[in-house]
Design an enzyme around this catalytic site. Structure first.
Site, short mmCIF file in Angstrom:
data_model
loop_
_atom_site.label_atom_id
_atom_site.label_comp_id
_atom_site.label_asym_id
_atom_site.label_seq_id
_atom_site.Cartn_x
_atom_site.Cartn_y
_atom_site.Cartn_z
N ARG A 159 31.42 32.90 -6.36
CA ARG A 159 30.09 32.71 -6.94
C ARG A 159 29.12 32.32 -5.84
O ARG A 159 29.51 31.92 -4.74
CB ARG A 159 30.11 31.61 -8.01
CG ARG A 159 30.42 30.23 -7.46
CD ARG A 159 30.20 29.15 -8.50
NE ARG A 159 30.48 27.82 -7.94
CZ ARG A 159 30.21 26.67 -8.55
NH1 ARG A 159 29.66 26.68 -9.76
NH2 ARG A 159 30.49 25.51 -7.99
N THR A 184 -4.16 -5.09 0.67
CA THR A 184 -3.49 -3.80 0.88
C THR A 184 -4.35 -2.87 1.73
O THR A 184 -3.81 -2.00 2.43
CB THR A 184 -3.15 -3.13 -0.47
OG1 THR A 184 -4.36 -2.80 -1.17
CG2 THR A 184 -2.29 -4.04 -1.33
N ASP A 185 -5.65 -3.05 1.70
CA ASP A 185 -6.53 -2.28 2.57
C ASP A 185 -6.24 -2.59 4.04
O ASP A 185 -6.28 -1.71 4.90
CB ASP A 185 -7.99 -2.59 2.24
CG ASP A 185 -8.97 -1.70 3.00
OD1 ASP A 185 -9.04 -0.51 2.68
OD2 ASP A 185 -9.63 -2.21 3.93
N GLN A 214 31.36 19.03 -6.02
CA GLN A 214 31.93 17.72 -5.72
C GLN A 214 32.73 17.76 -4.43
O GLN A 214 32.62 16.85 -3.58
CB GLN A 214 32.84 17.27 -6.88
CG GLN A 214 32.09 16.88 -8.15
CD GLN A 214 31.82 18.04 -9.09
OE1 GLN A 214 31.81 19.20 -8.67
NE2 GLN A 214 31.59 17.73 -10.35
N HIS A 217 21.97 27.16 -10.29
CA HIS A 217 22.80 28.27 -10.76
C HIS A 217 22.14 29.62 -10.50
O HIS A 217 20.94 29.81 -10.72
CB HIS A 217 23.05 28.13 -12.27
CG HIS A 217 23.71 26.83 -12.64
ND1 HIS A 217 25.00 26.54 -12.31
CD2 HIS A 217 23.24 25.75 -13.30
CE1 HIS A 217 25.32 25.34 -12.76
NE2 HIS A 217 24.25 24.84 -13.37
N ASN A 238 22.98 21.59 -8.90
CA ASN A 238 23.62 22.90 -8.81
C ASN A 238 22.61 23.95 -9.27
O ASN A 238 22.36 24.12 -10.47
CB ASN A 238 24.87 22.94 -9.69
CG ASN A 238 25.77 24.12 -9.37
OD1 ASN A 238 25.35 25.04 -8.67
ND2 ASN A 238 26.97 24.09 -9.87
N LYS A 296 0.85 -1.19 0.00
CA LYS A 296 0.00 0.00 0.00
C LYS A 296 0.89 1.23 0.00
O LYS A 296 1.80 1.34 0.84
CB LYS A 296 -0.90 0.01 1.24
CG LYS A 296 -2.12 0.91 1.10
CD LYS A 296 -3.13 0.31 0.13
CE LYS A 296 -4.50 0.97 0.24
NZ LYS A 296 -5.49 0.36 -0.68
#
Length: 292
Positions: free
Chosen positions: A184, A66-67, A228, A256, A254, A21
């Site tokens: 930067r 699943t219930d 990195q 930018h 990244n 589920k």
């Protein structure tokens, strides 16, 4: 091999299967007198085992619906969701391994959404909250032999520093247009996973808070020549600080931030106004682990 041999079909068999589920949305309110707490989880349950008869013969004997899995999550949350998501996941795995006769391996994956108290009249409100940032991840697996695996992590944690980062010395060829820089903006969305191995009795809440804090601290405390380098630096910091962690994986897009050209308007722009460029972006991924 002849064309006839190539076309001859082999025996058709059932491969690996699992079922469960997904997207179970659970909110629990801890009503501690007048000061409440809240926990919100999105949970996926998956069972593996001997399900051949159901697939091949249509025989559902011994299969948990699943219930039922969904109902179990809500029912056990009443008394067993008391501390960490990881601890609740361990309880769920143990229950499903015992309750589902055909399941021999169970996985429970959880996303916990952070809620923070709203400040009102200069102090945190007792029962009003605002959604925070950075989702908490927990995944618990267990099998019928009693083997467990516990992983945790962070999703969607946006971080940025305005300086102390660069990108230089990289390969240049005829298609390279990017200039080198030693100053930067570095911005990324941290997605991280780490493993506690088979330990099931740790202070998972304390560890997660500490690891998150260490990731953020180590993002700030160095000059970053590349994403990195920062990835390895953060992973190394976590492993050095938390011996409970076996390995840690990062996925770091990244994000930018490009200096916007205002000179065409006769306006100086010395590192002040940027365009946040969402696409396309670099994606840096890696795992830092302990050597064997």
């Amino acid at each position: 091999m002849t064309d006839t041999a190539r076309r001859t079909p082999g025996k058709i068999v059932l491969g690996h299967t699992n079922y469960g589920k997904s997207d179970i949305r659970l909110v629990k309110v801890f009503r501690n007198q007048e000061r409440h707490e809240i926990k919100e989880l999105r949970i996926d349950v998956s069972q593996e085992g001997d399900f051949t008869a159901a697939h091949v013969e249509g025989d559902n004997t011994g299969l948990m619906a699943t219930d039922t899995m969904r109902n179990t999550v809500y029912a056990l949350a009443r008394d067993h969701l008391t501390t960490s998501a990881e601890a609740f996941g361990i309880e769920l795995v143990r229950h499903f391994l015992e309750a589902a006769p055909r399941a021999n391996r169970v996985s429970v994956r959880m996303i916990e959404y952070p809620w923070e108290r709203i400040e009102a009249a200069g102090r945190p409100h007792e029962h009003s909250f605002v959604r925070g940032s950075g989702e908490r991840i927990a995944e618990v697996t267990g099998d019928e032999a009693g083997n467990f695996g516990v992983e945790a992590g962070i999703d969607d944690l946006l971080v940025l520093k305005t300086t102390n980062s660069g990108w230089a010395g990289f390969l240049r060829d005829r298609f390279t247009t990017l200039p080198e820089t030693d100053d930067r903006i570095l911005s990324t969305v941290v997605t991280s996973r780490w493993s506690y191995g088979g330990a099931t009795d740790l202070d998972f809440d304390g560890l997660w808070e500490g690891i998150r804090r260490r990731i953020l601290e180590s993002f700030t405390d160095h000059y970053s020549p590349s994403v990195q380098f920062t990835l390895h630096h953060m992973g190394k910091a976590v492993l050095e600080s938390f011996p409970e962690v076996e390995w840690i994986h990062f996925s770091l897009p990244n994000r930018h931030h490009l200096l916007y050209d205002l000179e065409r308007f006769g306006i100086e722009n010395e590192g002040v106004v940027f365009h946040a460029d969402a696409e396309p972006y670099g994606l840096i991924e890696g795992t830092v682990e302990r050597s064997s």
